[in-house]
Design an enzyme around this catalytic site. Sequence first.
Site, PDB file in Angstrom:
ATOM      1  N   CYS A 106       0.915  -1.178   0.022  1.00  0.00           N
ATOM      2  CA  CYS A 106      -0.008   0.131  -0.182  1.00  0.00           C
ATOM      3  C   CYS A 106       1.146   1.205   0.147  1.00  0.00           C
ATOM      4  O   CYS A 106       2.142   1.139   0.288  1.00  0.00           O
ATOM      5  CB  CYS A 106      -0.786  -0.115   1.326  1.00  0.00           C
ATOM      6  SG  CYS A 106       0.143   0.004   2.760  1.00  0.00           S
ATOM      7  N   HIS A 159       3.372   1.829  11.820  1.00  0.00           N
ATOM      8  CA  HIS A 159       1.907   1.711  12.581  1.00  0.00           C
ATOM      9  C   HIS A 159       1.697   2.871  13.534  1.00  0.00           C
ATOM     10  O   HIS A 159       0.642   2.787  14.126  1.00  0.00           O
ATOM     11  CB  HIS A 159       2.306   0.732  13.373  1.00  0.00           C
ATOM     12  CG  HIS A 159       2.802  -0.569  12.661  1.00  0.00           C
ATOM     13  ND1 HIS A 159       4.246  -0.826  12.710  1.00  0.00           N
ATOM     14  CD2 HIS A 159       2.591  -1.550  11.707  1.00  0.00           C
ATOM     15  CE1 HIS A 159       4.583  -1.724  12.037  1.00  0.00           C
ATOM     16  NE2 HIS A 159       3.620  -2.254  11.377  1.00  0.00           N
ATOM     17  N   CYS A 199       2.397   5.832   9.007  1.00  0.00           N
ATOM     18  CA  CYS A 199       1.438   6.404   7.724  1.00  0.00           C
ATOM     19  C   CYS A 199       0.307   7.473   7.973  1.00  0.00           C
ATOM     20  O   CYS A 199      -0.173   7.597   8.926  1.00  0.00           O
ATOM     21  CB  CYS A 199       0.660   5.098   7.348  1.00  0.00           C
ATOM     22  SG  CYS A 199      -0.388   5.351   5.998  1.00  0.00           S
ATOM     23  N   HIS A 245      -1.572  -4.568  19.410  1.00  0.00           N
ATOM     24  CA  HIS A 245      -0.980  -4.349  18.255  1.00  0.00           C
ATOM     25  C   HIS A 245      -0.451  -2.900  18.362  1.00  0.00           C
ATOM     26  O   HIS A 245      -0.982  -2.044  18.966  1.00  0.00           O
ATOM     27  CB  HIS A 245      -2.251  -4.358  17.328  1.00  0.00           C
ATOM     28  CG  HIS A 245      -1.540  -4.336  15.698  1.00  0.00           C
ATOM     29  ND1 HIS A 245      -1.286  -3.003  15.238  1.00  0.00           N
ATOM     30  CD2 HIS A 245      -1.126  -5.106  14.913  1.00  0.00           C
ATOM     31  CE1 HIS A 245      -0.830  -3.232  14.033  1.00  0.00           C
ATOM     32  NE2 HIS A 245      -0.810  -4.334  13.676  1.00  0.00           N
ATOM     33  N   GLU A 288      -0.172  -0.500  16.486  1.00  0.00           N
ATOM     34  CA  GLU A 288      -1.086   0.756  15.881  1.00  0.00           C
ATOM     35  C   GLU A 288      -2.213   0.921  17.085  1.00  0.00           C
ATOM     36  O   GLU A 288      -2.329   2.224  17.325  1.00  0.00           O
ATOM     37  CB  GLU A 288      -2.114   0.305  14.444  1.00  0.00           C
ATOM     38  CG  GLU A 288      -2.657   1.593  13.979  1.00  0.00           C
ATOM     39  CD  GLU A 288      -3.687   1.162  13.022  1.00  0.00           C
ATOM     40  OE1 GLU A 288      -3.256   0.324  12.016  1.00  0.00           O
ATOM     41  OE2 GLU A 288      -4.781   1.949  12.897  1.00  0.00           O
ATOM     42  N   THR A 343      -6.855   0.680  11.549  1.00  0.00           N
ATOM     43  CA  THR A 343      -6.825   0.798   9.976  1.00  0.00           C
ATOM     44  C   THR A 343      -7.071  -0.736   9.394  1.00  0.00           C
ATOM     45  O   THR A 343      -7.153  -0.709   7.991  1.00  0.00           O
ATOM     46  CB  THR A 343      -5.551   1.410   9.527  1.00  0.00           C
ATOM     47  OG1 THR A 343      -4.513   0.846   9.733  1.00  0.00           O
ATOM     48  CG2 THR A 343      -5.751   2.867   9.926  1.00  0.00           C
ATOM     49  N   SER A 359       1.247  -9.811  10.663  1.00  0.00           N
ATOM     50  CA  SER A 359       0.717  -8.686   9.900  1.00  0.00           C
ATOM     51  C   SER A 359      -0.706  -8.833  10.005  1.00  0.00           C
ATOM     52  O   SER A 359      -1.373  -9.757   9.451  1.00  0.00           O
ATOM     53  CB  SER A 359       1.097  -8.959   8.373  1.00  0.00           C
ATOM     54  OG  SER A 359       0.110  -8.204   7.557  1.00  0.00           O
ATOM     55  N   ASN A 389      -3.242  -6.863   8.559  1.00  0.00           N
ATOM     56  CA  ASN A 389      -3.952  -7.256   7.510  1.00  0.00           C
ATOM     57  C   ASN A 389      -3.986  -8.248   6.691  1.00  0.00           C
ATOM     58  O   ASN A 389      -4.962  -8.845   6.104  1.00  0.00           O
ATOM     59  CB  ASN A 389      -3.837  -5.867   6.651  1.00  0.00           C
ATOM     60  CG  ASN A 389      -2.472  -6.013   5.832  1.00  0.00           C
ATOM     61  OD1 ASN A 389      -2.530  -6.454   4.752  1.00  0.00           O
ATOM     62  ND2 ASN A 389      -1.468  -5.681   6.412  1.00  0.00           N
ATOM     63  N   SER A 441       1.814  -5.307   3.428  1.00  0.00           N
ATOM     64  CA  SER A 441       3.243  -5.059   3.666  1.00  0.00           C
ATOM     65  C   SER A 441       4.130  -6.244   2.898  1.00  0.00           C
ATOM     66  O   SER A 441       5.263  -6.477   3.327  1.00  0.00           O
ATOM     67  CB  SER A 441       3.559  -4.883   5.149  1.00  0.00           C
ATOM     68  OG  SER A 441       2.829  -6.189   5.774  1.00  0.00           O
TER      69      SER A 441
END
Length: 297
Positions: free
Chosen positions: A12, A74, A96, A122, A124, A160, A216, A218, A260
Amino acid sequence: MELFLATPRGFCAGVVRAIEIVEKALNKYGAPIYVKHEIVHNNYVVDDLAMKGAITLKDINEAPIGSTVIFSAHGSPPKDYKIAKSKNLQIIDATCPLVTKVHNEAKKYNDKKIILIGHKGHQEVIGTAAQADMYIYDDREDNTLPDYDSDEELVVLSQTTLSVEDTNKVANQIKSKYKNAIIRNDICYAVSNRQKAVIELTGLVDLIIVIGSTNSSNCVRLKEVAESYGTKALLANSPSEIEEYNFHGLLKIGITSGASTPEILVDNFINFLKPLKINIIGTEERDINFTLPLELE
Ligand code: SF4
């Protein structure tokens, strides 16, 4: 066997930017450069940058005084910036911009009750939860919603990288308990586009391989989304991790990769599976680019 490749897949804009930041910082300041937390959650990327001189630190306290430290994509809690300042570190921020947007929402709604839908622990969520006082709703746990007044104007933020469908379910549950809840849609474009593409794959294949690292978020969500649509799914970063799997009788295999995951890892799986035919499924996403920090422009 036929292979079905999901589009979009892989990097991304936030990950492209974070990796470019590390590479440009290495060029400008020379090795070693320190990175607080894995720059992005992919072992291949982290190992590749380590070979070039980017040393990953688990904790900002490990950074040598006066060194240059890149903060990972993150996002980080404010205390890490304070510690960095006290150690006279030069910070280069690879957070990000779409994570920074969630941090800004948390600060903006600081005077309201905030619920953050996210996975505790996590990186983030650690960063976002430290921006303001908030209640974390982790959908992997047996949660009860906090006991606020039913007409409370609370704000709902989210990590996210969650599952779009699961997060909508939680948001609807919150909205039905708190009719004035303000629901922000924080799942990023890359995560929702990759989930849409994997859902399209589920109708076409016998097995989906999600390429990426197990840490990861996502990537794990992509595997779960595929499974929730009744399709078997594996998550692996390299073919060696799945060589024991029995592919016998599988005629159609789908491949996707997380935000990623570098495309070279997809090529490795294609070489391993040796398909007779490759089909591309889905549509390319709009090209999105984020600007670099000023010191590296
Ligand atoms: S997955 Fe989304 S939020 Fe995370 S780095 Fe990529 S663009 Fe940014």
